[in-house]
Design an enzyme around this catalytic site. Structure first.
Site, short mmCIF file in Angstrom:
data_model
loop_
_atom_site.label_atom_id
_atom_site.label_comp_id
_atom_site.label_asym_id
_atom_site.label_seq_id
_atom_site.Cartn_x
_atom_site.Cartn_y
_atom_site.Cartn_z
N ARG A 171 2.87 22.20 7.30
CA ARG A 171 1.61 22.95 7.34
C ARG A 171 0.53 21.96 6.93
NH1 ARG A 171 -1.23 25.45 3.04
NH2 ARG A 171 -2.96 26.67 3.91
N GLU A 173 6.13 18.36 -0.52
CA GLU A 173 4.95 18.66 -1.32
C GLU A 173 4.67 20.15 -1.18
OE1 GLU A 173 2.27 14.56 -1.33
OE2 GLU A 173 1.75 16.20 0.03
N GLY A 179 0.83 -1.20 0.00
CA GLY A 179 0.00 0.00 0.00
C GLY A 179 0.86 1.24 0.00
N TRP A 180 0.27 2.37 -0.31
CA TRP A 180 1.04 3.61 -0.40
C TRP A 180 1.73 3.93 0.92
CZ3 TRP A 180 -3.28 7.04 -2.99
CH2 TRP A 180 -3.43 6.65 -4.32
#
Length: 580
Positions: free
Chosen positions: A420, A475, A166-167
């Protein structure tokens, strides 16, 4: 009523049973450190069923508590244990021996995916340190993502870094020995520092090996392995120990330069031991920033026991060689717009094992190392940050201009996640406001394992000379409402994830992955990395990926690399910058 009291009120019935056996175990050692109710100390002479019952009670509280208020540390005295230890949110599992082999867990220790379909991309904030595991079935599962340190471990078998492929999106390993194979599987990225194993299999986007004995075969970009033979300068994280006479201490490992492999081949990690009597044991139910500062002013080191510390002013670390150590993801939360912690520009400060959580009133910075304008040099006695984690929003309203600002030269960051929040409570473009994750003003600052995500301007802004980064994962923000809200300069869409200031002449970074998931259409980022084009500024092995269906990253670094795409999938890579 403090945050920790609120959290404990929910589970007070379970805690009455949980603390009983650790208290009896401690009595056998004589003096009992007052770690509070959320530190469980296990003795191998206690029946395994009793220990297992307490572990299971903690996991029942923490298994799904991604933004909960409870914090735990599970401490194992030297000996052999036949238990199964699932590790949930805000849970740290520690062996108390001088060597990981002094504490043997014969059964299992595991982290399981916290989302459906074996998805471990939100499996955060948990740690295993300082013991050996003989896993049932021969394989230990450590399915994790960010803020999940694995340190000073000995896995007597195999290790997998995912759950049934799985991720997963982590993580960190250091000073660790795995007798068998490490299977990274579906892990998107990983950093291993000063570790050893029988073999390593698997790769995805960005796998970095620094000071590793026998790194896997293959060269970037196929597979995407970045290998640095020696760790330039490192000191392992301080750790809690108990000797055969029941004396408690914090071990401060020695500084190593040009190192490879684990520290404990000789049995114990070289260094010095600081008696626990020289530490103030902070408690979230009784202590304030004022009381902690008073202890620091008396010359005490500080050990934060698990909980949430609501701070009306900054904790000030001013004395050289002060050790500030957290247990069980102890969380520091400013409540009136101050920093959580500031330090003087002095050598040898160690800050480790803490979660900095932004409060509802905007802080200018959460952790500031040295005041702005710091000029001292600390090459012989660096300032160290180990496993320091930052969060803006997610558990509730929070705001900070900068999360971590490093003004002192020669500071070393040894694993951080500066986040964040993109989900949870108090989340939105105008709600959990945060301009920058990391700002570096000092010279010759080194970062190992730098995870920085979703801030609204530069994720990293590096103004100091001589910086080095080994592994970067980022990200960019998901939630810019439109391009006008996400424009750094005329002709530049967005804010580069990693920005090196134009007057910097020396900087180097290895193994960087930068990803986009724009939620609104027609929002793009001009370049993932922005640097001055000068021979002394060098980057090795960069990948960019568009994970969502909207927007793009138009270039990898400055005007080089080309654009990401999802239809068809295009993941631009740059091997060397400037080009060799």
């Amino acid at each position: 009523m403090t945050a920790i009291r609120l959290g404990l009120a929910v589970v007070v019935v379970g805690l009455v049973a949980i603390v009983a056996t650790p208290a009896r175990a401690q009595a056998k050692l004589g003096a009992k450190p007052d770690f509070g109710p959320n530190v469980l100390v296990f003795d191998s002479s206690t029946p395994a069923a009793d220990i297992q019952a307490q572990i299971d009670k903690v996991y029942a509280i923490q298994q799904k508590s991604e933004f909960g208020s409870a914090r735990y540390a599970l401490l194992f005295l030297p000996g052999k244990y036949h238990v199964d230890v699932p590790v949930g949110f805000y849970t740290q599992v520690l062996g108390l021996g001088a060597s990981p082999d002094a504490v043997e867990i014969d059964g299992n220790v595991h982290s399981d995916a916290s989302l459906p379909r074996n998805n471990a991309t939100c499996t955060f904030w948990r740690a295993v340190e300082g013991f050996s595991v003989t896993p049932a079935g021969g394989t230990m599962q450590w399915a994790v993502s960010q803020a999940v340190p694995m340190r000073r471990m000995h896995v007597r078998g195999n290790l997998v870094l995912h759950q049934n492929n799985g991720w997963a999106s982590g993580g960190w390993m250091s000073d660790t020995l795995v007798d068998g194979n490490v299977g990274s599987g579906s892990q998107q990225q990983w950093i291993s520092r000063n570790s050893e194993w029988g073999s390593w299999t698997g790769a995805n986007w960005n796998m970095v090996f620094v000071g590793v004995v026998s790194p896997p075969q293959g060269e970037w970009p196929t597979p995407p392995y970045t290998k640095v033979e020696l760790t330039s300068v490192v000191r392992e994280k301080p750790f809690l120990t108990v000797d055969a006479r029941g004396n408690w201490a914090v071990r401060l490992p020695e500084l190593r330069k040009g190192s490879k492999g684990i520290t404990w081949h000789g049995g114990s990690t070289p260094g010095q031991s600081i008696p626990l009597s020289r530490f103030y044991l902070a408690r979230p139910d009784v202590d304030t920033a004022e009381s902690i500062n008073a202890q620091l002013a008396k010359g005490k080191n500080v050990l934060f026991t698990p909980g949430i510390y609501e701070l009306g002013e900054a904790i000030r670390v001013t004395r050289p060689n002060t050790v500030v150590l957290g247990l069980g993801f102890a969380t520091l939360k400013p409540t009136h717009g101050s920093p959580a912690v500031t330090t003087a520009d002095v050598g040898g400060i160690e800050i480790a094992g803490l979660l900095f959580d932004a409060g509802p009133v905007k802080s200018p910075v959460l952790l500031e190392v040295g005041p702005i304008g710091s000029k001292a040099r600390h090459q012989a006695n660096p300032i160290y940050l180990h496993d320091v984690f930052f969060r803006v929003g997610g558990a509730g309203p929070g705001s900070a201009q900068v999360n971590l600002r490093i003004n002192s030269s020669d500071t070393i960051v040894d694993h951080t996640w500066i986040w964040r929040a993109d989900h949870g409570s108090g989340v939105g473009w105008d709600s959990n406001v945060s301009a920058n994750g990391l700002v570096v003003n000092g010279d010759d600052v080194t970062a190992y394992g730098l995870f920085v995500e979703h801030h609204q301007e530069f994720q990293v802004l590096w103004n100091g000379n001589g910086g080095r980064t080994y592994f970067y994962q980022s990200e960019i923000p998901y939630d810019p409402p439109d391009q006008a809200s996400y424009t750094s300069a005329k002709g530049v869409n967005g804010w580069a994830s990693y920005k090196v200031a134009l007057d910097v002449t020396r900087h180097e970074a290895w193994g960087l992955g930068i990803y986009s998931v724009f939620l609104k259409p027609n929002v793009v980022l001009s370049r993932a990395i922005e640097v001055p084009e000068t021979p002394g500024v060098r980057f090795h092995h960069i990948i960019t990926v568009a994970l969502g269906s909207k927007g793009a990253i138009e270039n990898v670094i400055d005007r080089v690399g080309g654009s990401t795409s999802t239809q068809p999938r295009v993941t631009p890579k740059v091997a060397e910058f400037p080009p060799q």
